[in-house]
Design a protein around this motif. Structure first.
Motif, short mmCIF file in Angstrom:
data_model
loop_
_atom_site.label_atom_id
_atom_site.label_comp_id
_atom_site.label_asym_id
_atom_site.label_seq_id
_atom_site.Cartn_x
_atom_site.Cartn_y
_atom_site.Cartn_z
N CYS A 83 6.30 45.49 -54.09
CA CYS A 83 5.27 44.56 -53.76
C CYS A 83 4.77 43.77 -55.27
O CYS A 83 4.45 44.76 -56.22
CB CYS A 83 4.07 44.89 -53.09
N ASP A 143 10.56 42.13 -49.76
CA ASP A 143 10.97 42.09 -48.25
C ASP A 143 11.89 40.94 -47.95
O ASP A 143 12.56 41.11 -47.07
CB ASP A 143 9.64 41.73 -47.50
N CYS A 182 2.45 43.01 -44.15
CA CYS A 182 3.42 41.77 -44.71
C CYS A 182 4.75 42.00 -44.20
O CYS A 182 5.49 41.09 -43.70
CB CYS A 182 3.27 42.02 -46.40
S1 SF4 Z 1 1.35 41.22 -51.07
FE1 SF4 Z 1 3.16 42.39 -51.77
S2 SF4 Z 1 4.17 43.22 -49.71
FE2 SF4 Z 1 2.89 41.45 -49.29
S3 SF4 Z 1 4.33 39.65 -49.33
FE3 SF4 Z 1 3.33 39.94 -51.21
S4 SF4 Z 1 4.44 40.86 -52.56
FE4 SF4 Z 1 5.04 41.18 -50.34
#
Ligand code: SF4
Ligand SMILES: Cc1ncc(C[n+]2csc(CCOP(=O)(O)OP(=O)(O)O)c2C)c(N)n1
Lengths: 304, 595
Positions: A214, A36, A65
């Protein structure tokens, strides 16, 4: 760039916007390495390169998220309910069609709980730029199946492997009537910036489904996974005005996963352009309230 | 001559043309300045079934559909069979003797058969019997033929001169036949020289929205709320209102919130099931502090329930809609005219307090129709948008220091619309700090959460003093006080008149503002009353429970109805009589007309 946004910007166009200006009040709380970050960076870059003034942009998200993004960006923002961003954004776009509206969120948010709004926003060709941070998992709720999770994937809610087919947003969006359909990958920043810029400049519904791995919960569809498989459509000789080719490329999934602009159609008006109530007038939100006496009389006369 | 109080019942199957004669009659009455109340008992089918329209007119305001029928117009045998037993002495039944056989009528009921074949031998078309019956009714109540002729001419003008001539001819035949064969009714239909307007509650709500300056209206069709959508859609271009039919009710409320956030006054309407879907987003509007108005037109539930029948069964739903505590304003208009008036008032409140507002209507109000003095339809209403910076896109920039959720004593923080330079901020449905930054997860701070939550909830303290407290209607020293809420006002007031004739002095406390509730005012009124009976259209006494929770008042008696049909005045009279006589505490009337 659409005329209306130009008009709004005119008052302040001399102020140059930099990526730094677009930094929100707080730093992201995403896990280090989360895809992200790449989407946020690309979005800021695209806004800055297009010279959009922060106050003319409204960023709307759902919950997840990825949906926390508006809080990390210095534009007007709405962090709404899980799955509802597109509905809110449709209302906001029609309420003030001079705003540049960006919708951001996750695959669960957009293709799962928000599936109905997703289809309908596209068939209406609402003038929105929709960036889906597709990590093929539910991040915020700690790693359950998402509608885009691959068949067979082991998640917390499918410990024996999912038996369901994933949704494929690209052909779905083309079929539903989106007029700009693209796929990005956070590992291809330059291309992602261009795709988002294209979406922001597009008059109509622009989907930019973005692989945004993720790192915490999806150990299948990793950064490395996409790095090995993604191929740019522009290098594959794809013509984004050819809908059949777009559909075909949209279905490709395996050793080659295409990224880039699948489909674009510029001859269809966006919803607000079709709405006679808006006509040439300014945003609805700024119009004076009240019913003119002659109209009030006519309304009452209908009842007599 | 009796004082004018005339009820005409038109019944038949769906598709038999009940609305048109009903509309014509209503139009004739209101053009003479007579008051009209209309209630249509119907079912959710396009053809067949049984529909019964009661149209009641008087020279005094008509408060309910009443208890009796003076003229019955059965368009089929079924209607004749169902309603005949309720006809009283002095009433008349008009029917097509070619197809309908009269039943045994009570004494003094005039049977008025006419033969469509004999009176209109050359005219084809199913609706001839309606025209004949309509003309005959008008003769019975001594309305000049020219008035009917004028209306028919207007109505059939588009189909050409031949159609006009044919219909006027049929009407003439019916009118003349009635003159020589039937006895006129003991009513005179005065002309007050004034014209009244006639509309249904849904139209009133929609027009109230227009008056309030609604710029965005969206909905998903659901009976009995769809009339609001239809009116809005028809007038959208004329009024400059963005009207949209949306994919579902979740989309509806979220779109309305989106539009409202940009600065439009935004409204939507639905019925209970749709309202259930909107619940989460109503909380979101409260959390983001975005004003929006939602109308819930109640129908009989639960679930899909009885889509064409009325009930007051959603009070607890709207009070509990959505998770958590949040400020909301809930109002139940008490009559059709009030449906118009309440909308601008509510918009000013929700704009001022930046929270959702809910209008609790029901099928009786929303699809019921009533006359109104056009002078009461004042579109020139005060508009208060509350504390909005840069409503017109300009405002002094404050360079990023804007606190959207500034903690204030009133709980209200100045609002800035997206697009305004200098006030960039993010609103959130997650709990957030004064500046919109989330405190929901890792930054959670109990003190901040408490402060911001109290700020939001404090708004409700500001709302209450702005709401008119309920007032006791009728003699102060009554034997019994009838407490109702929303749509039951008219029927309760009419029942009071009947009770008075029976020697029971009653008064009425009708509750309009439900949340926040004027609990202190209610306690001080009701503590001085001799006997309290709560009247409501539901099974469990939702208002009675609410009143007890808010005031500690336990009513001595309850009159409840949940068969889908609204109260008739005598239901309440019977209930009061039974309760005062001590034979029951909870009276449930039996609805005798089968519709
Ligand atoms: S859980 Fe996964 S989607 Fe959420 S912040 Fe962490 S890495 Fe990013
Ligand atoms: C109505 C509702 N149901 C469930 C949730 C819980 N929830 C929050 S985020 C989320 C899924 C997030 O997944 P995705 O949209 O893919 O975003 P990500 O966190 O992966 O970025 C869920 C189920 C919620 N907030 N609201």
């Amino acid at each position: 760039m659409k005329e209306t946004t130009m008009a709004t910007m005119a008052q302040t166009e001399h102020v140059k916007v930099t990526v730094k200006d677009l930094k929100g009040k707080v730093d992201p709380d995403w896990c280090p390495g989360c895809g992200d970050f790449g989407v946020l960076a690309a979005l800021k870059q695209a806004i800055a390169e297009l010279g959009l003034q922060p106050h003319t942009v409204l960023t709307i998200s759902g919950i997840g998220c990825s949906s926390n993004l508006p809080g990390y960006l210095n534009t007007y923002g709405m962090h709404t309910l899980h799955g509802r961003a597109l509905a809110v954004a449709t209302g906001a776009q029609l309420g003030n069609h001079h705003l540049k509206i960006v919708v951001t969120g996750g695959d669960g948010d957009g293709y799962g709980i928000g599936g109905n709004h997703f289809v309908h926003a596209m068939r209406r060709n609402v003038d929105l730029t929709y960036i889906v941070m597709n990590n093929q998992i539910y991040g915020l709720t700690t790693g359950q199946l998402s509608p885009t999770s691959s068949k067979g994937m082991n998640t917390k809610s499918t410990p024996f492997g999912s038996v369901e087919n994933p949704v494929n947003p690209i052909p779905l969006a083309i079929a539903a009537g989106a007029t700009y359909v693209a796929r990005g990958f956070t590992g291809q920043q330059k291309q992602l910036v261009e795709l988002i810029k294209g979406g922001l400049q597009h008059r109509g519904f622009a989907l930019i489904d973005t692989f945004s791995p993720c790192v915490t919960y999806n150990h299948d569809n990793t950064h490395e996974f996409f790095k090995q498989r993604t191929r740019k459509l522009e290098e594959m000789g794809h013509d984004p005005t050819d809908v059949h080719a777009a559909m075909e490329k949209g279905w490709l999934w395996g050793e080659v996963i295409p990224i880039g602009l699948f489909w674009r159609r510029q001859d269809l008006p966006a919803l607000d352009q079709l709405e006679p109530v808006l006509g040439a007038g300014g945003p609805l939100a700024h119009r004076p309230l009240g019913v003119a006496p002659d109209i009030a009389r006519a309304l009452i006369a209908e009842l007599m | 001559m009796r004082r004018l109080d005339l009820a005409i019942g038109i019944g038949g199957a769906a598709g038999q043309g009940i609305a048109t004669p009903g509309d014509i009659l209503a139009r004739i009455f209101v053009r003479r300045g007579l008051h009209v109340n209309a209630y249509n008992a119907y079912q959710s089918i396009i053809r067949g079934g049984h529909i019964f329209l009661t149209l009641r007119t008087s020279d005094q305001p008509v408060l309910s559909q009443g208890d009796k029928i003076d003229v019955l117009m059965p368009l089929n045998q079924d209607t004749m069979n169902r309603h005949l037993k309720l006809m009283r002495a002095g009433s008349a039944v008009l029917f097509n003797s070619d197809t309908i056989k009269p039943g045994v009528v009570p004494d003094g009921v005039q049977l008025c058969p006419f033969s469509v074949k004999a009176l209109a031998p050359t005219t084809r078309g199913d609706l001839v019997q309606n025209t004949l019956a309509l003309a005959a009714v008008l003769r019975l109540i001594k309305v000049e033929f020219e008035i009917l002729e004028e209306i028919l001419t207007l109505q059939f003008r588009r189909k050409g001169a031949a159609a006009v001539a044919e219909n006027v001819g049929v009407a003439r035949a019916g009118y003349d036949y009635a003159a020589t064969h039937f006895t006129a009714l003991p009513f005179s239909l005065p002309d007050t020289g004034k014209r009244l307007a006639f509309f249904e509650g849904n139209q009133a709500l929609a027009m109230g929205g227009a008056a309030a300056g609604v710029r965005f209206y969206c909905a998903y069709p659901m009976s009995p709320s769809s009339g609001v959508l239809h009116w809005m859609a028809r007038h959208a271009r004329q009024l400059g209102i963005m009207v949209r039919q949306v994919e579902d009710e979740i989309g509806v409320i979220n779109m309305a919130i989106g539009a409202a956030h940009t600065g439009c006054r935004a409204m939507c309407a639905t019925s209970g099931g749709g309202f259930a879907l909107m619940s989460e987003a109503l909380g979101a509007a409260a959390m983001m502090e975005i004003p929006v108005v939602c109308i819930n037109v109640q129908r009989a539930g639960p679930a899909t329930g009885v889509p064409t029948k009325t009930e007051q069964g959603d009070l607890w739903q709207v009070m509990g809609a959505g998770q958590g505590d949040y400020p909301r304003i809930i109002v139940a208009p008490t009559n059709i005219g009030d449906c118009f008036k309440v909308v601008p008032t509510l918009f000013n409140l929700v704009d001022k307090f930046q929270c959702p507002g809910i209008i609790l209507s029901d099928l009786l109000l929303s699809e019921g129709r009533s006359s109104i003095d056009p002078a009461e339809l004042d579109f020139n209403v005060p508009i208060d948008r509350g504390d909005v910076v840069g409503l017109n896109g300009d405002g002094p920039p404050v360079n990023g220091g804007f606190k959207r959720y500034l903690v204030t004593e009133s709980g209200v923080s100045p609002r800035a619309l997206p697009g305004t330079p200098g006030y960039v901020h993010v609103v959130a449905t997650d709990e957030h700090d004064e500046d919109g930054v989330l405190i929901s997860d890792e930054f959670t701070d109990p003190h901040k959460r408490q402060a911001i939550h109290e700020k939001r909830m404090r708004k409700m303290d500001g709302v209450l003093p702005l709401l008119a407290p309920p007032v006791l209607h009728g003699p102060a020293d009554a034997h019994v006080t009838l407490v109702g809420w929303g749509s039951t006002e008219g029927v309760i007031r009419e029942a009071m008149q009947q009770l008075a004739e029976a020697g029971i002095v009653a008064n009425n406390l009708q509750i309009r503002w439900l949340v926040p509730l004027h609990a202190e005012a209610i306690v001080s009124i009701l503590s001085r009353c001799r006997a309290v009976i709560i009247v409501e259209n539901n099974y469990s006494g939702q208002f009675a429970r609410y009143l007890r929770a808010e005031t500690g008042i336990v009513a001595g008696g309850h009159i409840r109805k949940y068969d889908g049909e609204p109260f008739m005045p005598h239901h309440i009279v019977d209930g009061v009589t039974a309760i005062l006589a001590g034979s029951t505490k909870r009276y449930v009337p039996v609805h005798e007309i089968q519709v």
